[in-house]
Design a protein around this motif. Structure first.
Motif, short mmCIF file in Angstrom:
data_model
loop_
_atom_site.label_atom_id
_atom_site.label_comp_id
_atom_site.label_asym_id
_atom_site.label_seq_id
_atom_site.Cartn_x
_atom_site.Cartn_y
_atom_site.Cartn_z
N PHE A 70 7.50 -0.57 -1.84
CA PHE A 70 8.20 0.62 -2.32
C PHE A 70 7.42 1.25 -3.48
N LEU A 71 7.04 0.43 -4.45
CA LEU A 71 6.32 0.96 -5.61
C LEU A 71 4.97 1.54 -5.21
N ARG A 72 4.31 0.91 -4.25
CA ARG A 72 3.02 1.41 -3.78
C ARG A 72 3.19 2.74 -3.05
N ASN A 73 4.16 2.83 -2.19
CA ASN A 73 4.36 4.05 -1.42
C ASN A 73 4.89 5.21 -2.25
N GLN A 74 5.46 4.91 -3.41
CA GLN A 74 5.90 5.98 -4.30
C GLN A 74 4.84 6.34 -5.34
N GLY A 75 3.67 5.73 -5.25
CA GLY A 75 2.59 6.04 -6.17
C GLY A 75 2.73 5.42 -7.55
N MET A 76 3.65 4.48 -7.71
CA MET A 76 3.84 3.82 -9.00
C MET A 76 2.90 2.64 -9.17
N LEU A 77 2.45 2.07 -8.06
CA LEU A 77 1.39 1.06 -8.08
C LEU A 77 0.12 1.71 -7.56
N GLN A 78 -0.95 1.66 -8.33
CA GLN A 78 -2.22 2.24 -7.91
C GLN A 78 -3.02 1.21 -7.11
N SER A 79 -3.98 1.69 -6.35
CA SER A 79 -4.75 0.80 -5.49
C SER A 79 -5.52 -0.26 -6.28
N ASP A 80 -5.87 0.05 -7.54
CA ASP A 80 -6.62 -0.91 -8.34
C ASP A 80 -5.74 -1.67 -9.33
N ASP A 81 -4.43 -1.51 -9.23
CA ASP A 81 -3.53 -2.26 -10.11
C ASP A 81 -3.61 -3.75 -9.81
N VAL A 82 -3.53 -4.55 -10.85
CA VAL A 82 -3.50 -6.01 -10.71
C VAL A 82 -2.08 -6.48 -10.99
N ILE A 83 -1.46 -7.10 -9.98
CA ILE A 83 -0.12 -7.66 -10.16
C ILE A 83 -0.26 -9.06 -10.75
N THR A 84 0.34 -9.26 -11.90
CA THR A 84 0.24 -10.56 -12.57
C THR A 84 1.34 -11.53 -12.14
N ARG A 85 2.54 -10.98 -11.86
CA ARG A 85 3.66 -11.82 -11.42
C ARG A 85 4.65 -10.98 -10.64
N VAL A 86 5.35 -11.64 -9.73
CA VAL A 86 6.50 -11.04 -9.06
C VAL A 86 7.63 -12.04 -9.15
N ALA A 194 3.83 -2.40 3.82
CA ALA A 194 2.92 -1.93 2.77
C ALA A 194 2.77 -2.98 1.66
N GLY A 195 3.86 -3.64 1.31
CA GLY A 195 3.81 -4.67 0.28
C GLY A 195 2.98 -5.86 0.71
N TRP A 196 3.12 -6.26 1.97
CA TRP A 196 2.32 -7.38 2.48
C TRP A 196 0.84 -7.01 2.47
N MET A 197 0.51 -5.79 2.92
CA MET A 197 -0.89 -5.37 2.95
C MET A 197 -1.49 -5.33 1.55
N PHE A 198 -0.74 -4.81 0.58
CA PHE A 198 -1.23 -4.72 -0.79
C PHE A 198 -1.43 -6.11 -1.39
N ARG A 199 -0.44 -6.97 -1.19
CA ARG A 199 -0.47 -8.32 -1.77
C ARG A 199 -1.60 -9.16 -1.16
N GLU A 200 -1.82 -9.00 0.14
CA GLU A 200 -2.81 -9.82 0.84
C GLU A 200 -4.19 -9.15 0.92
N GLY A 201 -4.32 -7.94 0.42
CA GLY A 201 -5.60 -7.24 0.44
C GLY A 201 -6.06 -6.88 1.84
N VAL A 202 -5.14 -6.48 2.70
CA VAL A 202 -5.45 -6.16 4.10
C VAL A 202 -5.84 -4.69 4.22
N SER A 203 -6.95 -4.43 4.90
CA SER A 203 -7.43 -3.06 5.08
C SER A 203 -6.58 -2.34 6.13
N ALA A 204 -6.60 -1.00 6.07
CA ALA A 204 -5.74 -0.20 6.94
C ALA A 204 -6.49 0.56 8.02
N GLU A 205 -7.81 0.72 7.89
CA GLU A 205 -8.53 1.67 8.74
C GLU A 205 -8.55 1.32 10.22
N ASP A 206 -8.33 0.05 10.58
CA ASP A 206 -8.35 -0.34 11.99
C ASP A 206 -6.96 -0.74 12.49
#
Length: 292
Positions: A70-86, A194-206
């Motif tokens: 949710f945060l990623r899709n609303q632009g509140m998390l940037q692609s280079d943000d480092v998540i320290t804890r959830v 989207a959260g799984w992709m961001f957390r796991e570093g999964v690419s989207a282009e394919d």
């Protein structure tokens, strides 16, 4: 589902999970007493660092992925943000996403409060603003992949087939479904992906995103902002959804049922490598109604 089919997924639905449904007594059309399994719905409040962002209604599985997505899709998390804890607190029904970067979105949250108590207008507007920066790859789509995916996804045990009243979204690569998420709202299901992709570093282009819901402007925008070049659905389109898909170069395929489908954006990227007559008709047992 066979053990071989189960291993196709990295994450698959668990329709037997106790927390996701409950048994409710009622009567059927003949007046007979029946027990029906119905989907649970519970609130989840999402925090970004010290700030409360939103409360979403959800079935309650994968809360961390839902919050991050949710945060990623609303632009509140940037692609280079480092998540320290959830941190997820099941009793308080809250998720706190903590980042190295200091964040402050007071104006965005206030703006949502001013829209008659409904955040949809603000969320949609914020998403629209990011479209001008989207460049999607020209990904090829083979019809053999579409037919294989439709068969695998529609025969996968799911909450939809068990209890209904729910949407599904599946992240796929070629003809393999990878992650299958469900929720009461189709946007929640997409956000979990989207959260799984961001957390796991999964690419989207394919990747290809499959949804049981309609191909609306909001679904097209979310898919494009995630960088996924192909969106497919059993359901139909809205005119604005098609217009935006064409604008950003998103291949948009709907009404996928059995051997039939309709492509209204990116048709030049669809490679017909399988004769539709070789595709069997859907089994009535696994035939889904279009989600609305």
């Amino acid at each position: 589902m066979s053990n071989e089919a189960q291993t196709d997924y990295i994450i698959a639905p668990d329709p037997q999970a106790a927390r996701l449904t409950r048994s409710v007594s009622g009567v059927d059309h003949t007046g007979s007493e029946v027990e029906a399994r119905v989907v649970e719905e519970r609130p989840l409040t999402i925090f970004l660092n010290a700030q409360e962002i939103v409360t979403a209604m959800t079935i309650g599985d994968f809360p961390e992925y839902l919050a991050i997505g949710f945060l990623r899709n609303q632009g509140m998390l940037q692609s280079d943000d480092v998540i320290t804890r959830v941190d997820y607190d099941e009793d308080l029904e809250t998720v706190v996403v903590r980042t190295e970067r200091q964040t402050s979105y007071e104006e965005k949250v206030k703006k949502k409060t001013r829209t008659s108590g409904c955040a949809v207008g603000t969320v949609f507007g914020d998403m629209m603003e990011g479209l001008d920066r989207v460049t999607l790859p020209r990904a090829e789509v083979r019809t053999s992949w579409l037919y294989t995916l439709a068969n695998k996804i529609n025969t996968t045990p799911s909450l939809y087939l068990e209890a209904g009243a729910i949407h599904g979204t599946v992240l796929c690569c070629r003809d393999r479904p990878l992650v299958y998420m469900e929720d009461v709202g189709r946007h929640n299901a997409v956000d979990k992906i989207a959260g799984w992709m961001f957390r796991e570093g999964v690419s989207a282009e394919d990747k290809l995103l499959y949804t049981t819901g309609r191909l609306t402007s909001e679904m097209v925008i979310k898919t494009a902002l995630m960088g996924i070049p192909v969106l497919a659905s059993r359901s139909g389109f809205t005119a604005w959804g098609v217009e935006i898909a064409r604008q950003v170069g998103l291949t948009c395929i709907g009404r996928m049922r059995g051997k039939r489908f309709l492509c209204l954006s990116g048709a030049d990227r669809v490679l017909r490598d399988m004769d539709p007559e070789a595709v069997p008709e859907e089994s009535k047992k696994h035939r889904r109604k279009s989600a609305v």
